[in-house]
Write a protein that holds these residues in place. Sequence first.
Motif, short mmCIF file in Angstrom:
data_model
loop_
_atom_site.label_atom_id
_atom_site.label_comp_id
_atom_site.label_asym_id
_atom_site.label_seq_id
_atom_site.Cartn_x
_atom_site.Cartn_y
_atom_site.Cartn_z
N ALA A 15 93.24 67.12 107.48
CA ALA A 15 93.89 66.31 106.44
C ALA A 15 94.73 65.21 107.09
O ALA A 15 95.11 64.24 106.44
N GLY A 16 95.01 65.37 108.39
CA GLY A 16 95.74 64.35 109.14
C GLY A 16 94.77 63.53 109.97
O GLY A 16 93.96 62.78 109.42
N THR A 17 94.81 63.72 111.28
CA THR A 17 93.97 62.92 112.17
C THR A 17 92.87 63.77 112.79
O THR A 17 93.14 64.86 113.30
N THR A 18 91.65 63.26 112.75
CA THR A 18 90.51 63.90 113.43
C THR A 18 90.07 62.94 114.54
O THR A 18 89.84 61.76 114.27
N VAL A 19 89.97 63.45 115.75
CA VAL A 19 89.51 62.62 116.87
C VAL A 19 88.10 63.08 117.24
O VAL A 19 87.88 64.26 117.53
N PRO A 29 94.05 55.44 101.52
CA PRO A 29 92.61 55.44 101.78
C PRO A 29 92.30 56.40 102.94
O PRO A 29 93.18 57.10 103.42
N LEU A 30 91.05 56.39 103.38
CA LEU A 30 90.65 57.06 104.62
C LEU A 30 90.56 55.97 105.68
O LEU A 30 89.85 54.98 105.49
N LEU A 31 91.27 56.16 106.79
CA LEU A 31 91.27 55.14 107.84
C LEU A 31 90.27 55.55 108.92
O LEU A 31 90.34 56.68 109.44
N LEU A 32 89.34 54.65 109.23
CA LEU A 32 88.30 54.94 110.21
C LEU A 32 88.50 54.00 111.40
O LEU A 32 88.38 52.78 111.26
N LEU A 33 88.83 54.56 112.55
CA LEU A 33 89.08 53.74 113.74
C LEU A 33 87.97 54.01 114.74
O LEU A 33 87.96 55.05 115.39
N ASP A 34 87.02 53.10 114.80
CA ASP A 34 85.87 53.33 115.67
C ASP A 34 86.05 52.60 116.99
O ASP A 34 85.93 51.37 117.04
N LEU A 43 100.92 54.88 112.30
CA LEU A 43 100.38 54.76 110.94
C LEU A 43 99.54 55.99 110.62
O LEU A 43 99.67 56.59 109.54
N ALA A 44 98.67 56.37 111.57
CA ALA A 44 97.77 57.51 111.35
C ALA A 44 98.59 58.78 111.12
O ALA A 44 98.27 59.60 110.26
N ALA A 45 99.65 58.94 111.90
CA ALA A 45 100.43 60.17 111.80
C ALA A 45 101.22 60.23 110.50
O ALA A 45 101.37 61.29 109.90
N ASP A 46 101.72 59.10 110.05
CA ASP A 46 102.67 59.13 108.93
C ASP A 46 102.06 58.92 107.56
O ASP A 46 102.57 59.40 106.57
N GLU A 47 100.98 58.14 107.50
CA GLU A 47 100.66 57.63 106.17
C GLU A 47 99.29 57.95 105.64
O GLU A 47 99.07 57.86 104.45
N VAL A 48 98.33 58.26 106.52
CA VAL A 48 96.97 58.18 106.02
C VAL A 48 96.03 59.13 106.78
O VAL A 48 96.18 59.32 107.99
N GLN A 49 95.10 59.74 106.08
CA GLN A 49 94.09 60.56 106.77
C GLN A 49 93.23 59.63 107.64
O GLN A 49 92.80 58.58 107.18
N THR A 50 93.02 60.05 108.88
CA THR A 50 92.40 59.13 109.84
C THR A 50 91.31 59.83 110.65
O THR A 50 91.46 61.00 111.00
N VAL A 51 90.23 59.11 110.92
CA VAL A 51 89.20 59.59 111.84
C VAL A 51 89.11 58.55 112.96
O VAL A 51 88.93 57.36 112.70
N ILE A 52 89.26 59.02 114.20
CA ILE A 52 89.26 58.10 115.36
C ILE A 52 88.15 58.52 116.31
O ILE A 52 88.02 59.71 116.62
N THR A 53 87.35 57.56 116.76
CA THR A 53 86.37 57.90 117.79
C THR A 53 86.84 57.36 119.13
O THR A 53 87.50 56.32 119.20
#
Length: 367
Positions: A25-29, A311-316, A333-343
Amino acid sequence: MSITARTLAVRNFRSYADYLLELSAGTTVLVGPNAAGKTNLVEALQLCCSAASFRRPSPADLVRHGEHRCALELALEGEGRVLELGVAVDGGKRSFVRNGKRCRAASIRGVLPSILFCPDDLDMVKRGARVRREALDGFGVQLNAGYAQLVSSYARAVEQRNSLLKDPCASRDLLFAWDEALVRAGSAVLQHRSALLERVRAHLVAAYAAIAPRETVDVRYRSTVLPDAAAGLPRDREQIADLFRAALASSAPEEARRGMTLVGPHRDEVEFLVDGRPARSFASQGQQRSLVLAWKVAEVRVTRDILGRPPLLLLDDVMSELDAVRRAAIMELAADEVQTVITTTNLGYFDEGALESSRVVRIGGDR
Ligand SMILES: Nc1ncnc2c1ncn2[C@@H]1O[C@H](COP(=O)(O)OP(=O)(O)OP(=O)(O)O)[C@@H](O)[C@H]1O
Ligand SMILES: [Mg+2]
């Protein structure tokens, strides 16, 4: 109340036969070597959220080589309910599914809007105006289903009118009819764009100041329907329509000569300024990157302002492209505000604390 993506199931999609991604629900790497399939998963998420892919594939490109159909399913959770959004390609045709029922793209687009940041975006400031118009429209259509309709009606009007302008036998009456269709859809697009840009602007300025406090930035909409492009558009749609009609009248001889529509939202500019000067010509590489980063931060915040949820933040693959200050800004930003997926290919770009609170998924090897 937020909506969170829980699982993404992909079948015969790009390099994947069958794969289930569980998201934090937070950050997925997503970490793995080149060509492991990281961007493919980002694309799958974007397709389910936005009904579009930044790679602009034909539907058949999405299907795993040697297969005939593919399916994506994104399970969301929010307000105590589970919601499923799906995209499939079969026989070269794309289709969309919401909670098991076939639906139109508009019914899945924007349920959970996605904001993608990828290396291609890094030079958005200095590329052609089309890139910046598309960035604004691509964001806008996820927030407002009616806007997507307007953007496509306008594109159709431009196309029809251009073919009439090229046709020496076309009647004046027919051209007049398309002028009016162009003005109606175009004024609505302009009204939406300038209102949306105004919202983005406020957050962009604040986000940029947090990254680079010694510089000031701004962004403005320069419209070809205005006699002075640097002037602001009026808020009232009828006033915009009058300006559009006047601009068409004065460009008529040149349009007839060149066989194309020369004024309207499809020719407008979204202009970034750093310390008052056009960023496209004067901003340094670092300033351009800060601007794009601030733009993405602003998109996250505007989504929350308008929809009341992030939104869902996608950082590719952007961590390797950013320096430590900008990496820290995006991780915050990823930690505080928004569900994030980072590659990433390398976990070295993340500090330990960030990794501990993220879900790390290794991509590659067995699928
Ligand atoms: N339709 C398809 N069928 C089979 N394989 C495909 C298809 N489309 C793409 N691929 C493969 O998927 C792989 C690329 O995956 P992806 O772009 O997700 O890699 P990545 O992990 O993001 O790599 P990088 O770190 O280099 O960006 C490539 O090997 C490509 O050939
Ligand atoms: Mg990639």
